[in-house]
Scaffold this motif. Sequence first.
Motif, mmCIF file in Angstrom:
data_model
loop_
_atom_site.group_PDB
_atom_site.id
_atom_site.type_symbol
_atom_site.label_atom_id
_atom_site.label_comp_id
_atom_site.label_asym_id
_atom_site.label_seq_id
_atom_site.Cartn_x
_atom_site.Cartn_y
_atom_site.Cartn_z
ATOM 1 N N ARG A 1 0.925 -1.281 0.086
ATOM 2 C CA ARG A 1 -0.025 0.014 -0.166
ATOM 3 C C ARG A 1 0.896 1.390 -0.067
ATOM 4 O O ARG A 1 1.828 1.552 0.769
ATOM 5 C CB ARG A 1 -1.074 -0.096 1.201
ATOM 6 C CG ARG A 1 -2.062 -1.197 1.299
ATOM 7 C CD ARG A 1 -3.223 -0.549 0.679
ATOM 8 N NE ARG A 1 -4.452 -1.492 0.460
ATOM 9 C CZ ARG A 1 -5.520 -1.116 0.180
ATOM 10 N NH1 ARG A 1 -6.079 0.088 -0.498
ATOM 11 N NH2 ARG A 1 -6.572 -2.132 0.243
ATOM 12 N N LYS B 1 -11.444 -8.943 -8.118
ATOM 13 C CA LYS B 1 -10.666 -7.544 -8.071
ATOM 14 C C LYS B 1 -11.515 -6.354 -7.992
ATOM 15 O O LYS B 1 -12.118 -6.052 -8.873
ATOM 16 C CB LYS B 1 -9.661 -7.779 -9.021
ATOM 17 C CG LYS B 1 -8.978 -8.968 -9.260
ATOM 18 C CD LYS B 1 -7.753 -9.255 -10.082
ATOM 19 C CE LYS B 1 -8.282 -9.445 -11.467
ATOM 20 N NZ LYS B 1 -7.168 -9.272 -12.329
ATOM 21 N N PRO C 1 -1.688 -5.935 -8.821
ATOM 22 C CA PRO C 1 -3.117 -5.737 -7.888
ATOM 23 C C PRO C 1 -4.011 -4.710 -8.552
ATOM 24 O O PRO C 1 -3.643 -3.735 -9.394
ATOM 25 C CB PRO C 1 -2.398 -4.949 -6.564
ATOM 26 C CG PRO C 1 -1.142 -5.561 -6.525
ATOM 27 C CD PRO C 1 -0.567 -5.749 -7.934
ATOM 28 N N SER C 2 -5.381 -4.715 -8.370
ATOM 29 C CA SER C 2 -6.208 -3.932 -8.975
ATOM 30 C C SER C 2 -6.019 -2.532 -8.476
ATOM 31 O O SER C 2 -6.621 -1.604 -8.990
ATOM 32 C CB SER C 2 -7.797 -4.360 -8.425
ATOM 33 O OG SER C 2 -7.797 -4.328 -6.976
ATOM 34 N N LEU C 3 -5.183 -2.260 -7.507
ATOM 35 C CA LEU C 3 -5.028 -0.941 -6.956
ATOM 36 C C LEU C 3 -3.697 -0.524 -7.594
ATOM 37 O O LEU C 3 -3.086 0.637 -7.283
ATOM 38 C CB LEU C 3 -4.856 -0.910 -5.448
ATOM 39 C CG LEU C 3 -6.131 -1.044 -4.631
ATOM 40 C CD1 LEU C 3 -6.565 -2.490 -4.589
ATOM 41 C CD2 LEU C 3 -5.744 -0.585 -3.265
ATOM 42 N N VAL D 1 -1.252 1.326 -4.965
ATOM 43 C CA VAL D 1 -0.020 0.576 -4.174
ATOM 44 C C VAL D 1 1.324 1.130 -4.836
ATOM 45 O O VAL D 1 1.175 1.401 -5.936
ATOM 46 C CB VAL D 1 -0.009 -1.030 -4.378
ATOM 47 C CG1 VAL D 1 -1.322 -1.625 -3.572
ATOM 48 C CG2 VAL D 1 -0.019 -1.440 -5.704
ATOM 49 N N GLY E 1 -8.922 -4.290 -3.354
ATOM 50 C CA GLY E 1 -8.192 -5.222 -3.689
ATOM 51 C C GLY E 1 -8.727 -6.744 -4.251
ATOM 52 O O GLY E 1 -9.844 -6.842 -4.716
ATOM 53 N N ARG E 2 -7.835 -7.782 -4.071
ATOM 54 C CA ARG E 2 -8.411 -9.055 -4.543
ATOM 55 C C ARG E 2 -9.028 -9.923 -3.317
ATOM 56 O O ARG E 2 -8.695 -9.798 -2.291
ATOM 57 C CB ARG E 2 -7.106 -9.988 -4.841
ATOM 58 C CG ARG E 2 -7.511 -11.225 -5.420
ATOM 59 C CD ARG E 2 -6.104 -11.820 -5.664
ATOM 60 N NE ARG E 2 -6.361 -13.342 -6.279
ATOM 61 C CZ ARG E 2 -6.371 -13.516 -7.641
ATOM 62 N NH1 ARG E 2 -6.222 -12.379 -8.306
ATOM 63 N NH2 ARG E 2 -6.759 -14.754 -7.956
#
Length: 245
Positions: free
Chosen positions: A56, A229, A168-170, A66, A234-235
Motif C-alpha cells: 500500500r 478484484k 493488483p487492482s490498486l 500500491v 483489492g483481491r
Amino acid sequence: MIVLILAFVLPLAAQAALYAVQDGHVHWRQADWSSAGLAPDPSEVSAAIVQVYAARAYRWRGIFGVHSWIAFKEEGAANYVRYDVMGWGRALRESIGPPDGRWAGNTPQILFEARGPGAATMIPHIKEAVANYPHAEHGSYVLWPGPNSNTFIATIARQVPELEVSLPSLAIGKDYAPHWFSLMKMPSGTGWQLSLAGYGGAGVATVEGLELHAFGQTLGLDILRPALKLPGIGRLGMPRIQVMP
C-alpha cells in the motif's frame, strides 16, 4: 451503468472510511522501512532469485493505490539488487532498501517469485529492460495516471515474457500508455488490453482474467484462480502469486 459506477465507487468509499478511523499515520521519516522477512537470506540460499513486490502507498494514497518494485539476486551473490520508481529526485532508483522492505510501514506482498535456473535466465533480460525504461529520469514520475512505479513494473514484465506477474487492482499506472488509444499486452504477457492513456480501458488474459479499467482503478474477475478484484479493496478470493520453479 449505475451498477458499474457503484462497483468502482463503493469499495473506494469503504477503504477511505477505514483509513479515516485508523491510528498511527506517522510521518514517512518515522515510518518502518525494515525487512518484512519475505526474501530468502543470501547466506542460506545460493540460487538465483527474482521477486516482485507491492505494498500500500504512503498515507491517503494507500486508499487508491500500491507501490510496486522488483528485486533479484544472481546465483551465488551476497546481496539483492532492488529497483523502484519514485516521485522525488531521479525516478528510477537502485537498492534503496531491503528487497522486501516495508513501504512506509505497510507490509508488502509477493506478486511473483522465481528461483534457480529460471530466475538466472530472466535476470539479464530484466537488467536490459530496466536500462531501457523510458521514464527513468528526474521529472518523469506522474502519480496519476502514470508513468509511476506500477508503470515501471508493468513495462518490465511486458518485455520479459517469463515474468508473468498479475499486478493488483490498486496498481494505478499499470495500464498507462503514452497515447490516447493503445492496444498492448497485459503486464503478464498472457493476453491483451485496450488503454485510453491509462484513464480507462479493458483487458483479458490468462493470468489476470477479465478487467475493466477506469481512472486508474480496476474491476476484474480472475477465472482460473477464482477471485474478484475491486478498486480500493483489492483481491477477494484465491491468492494470485506466480511462482516459477
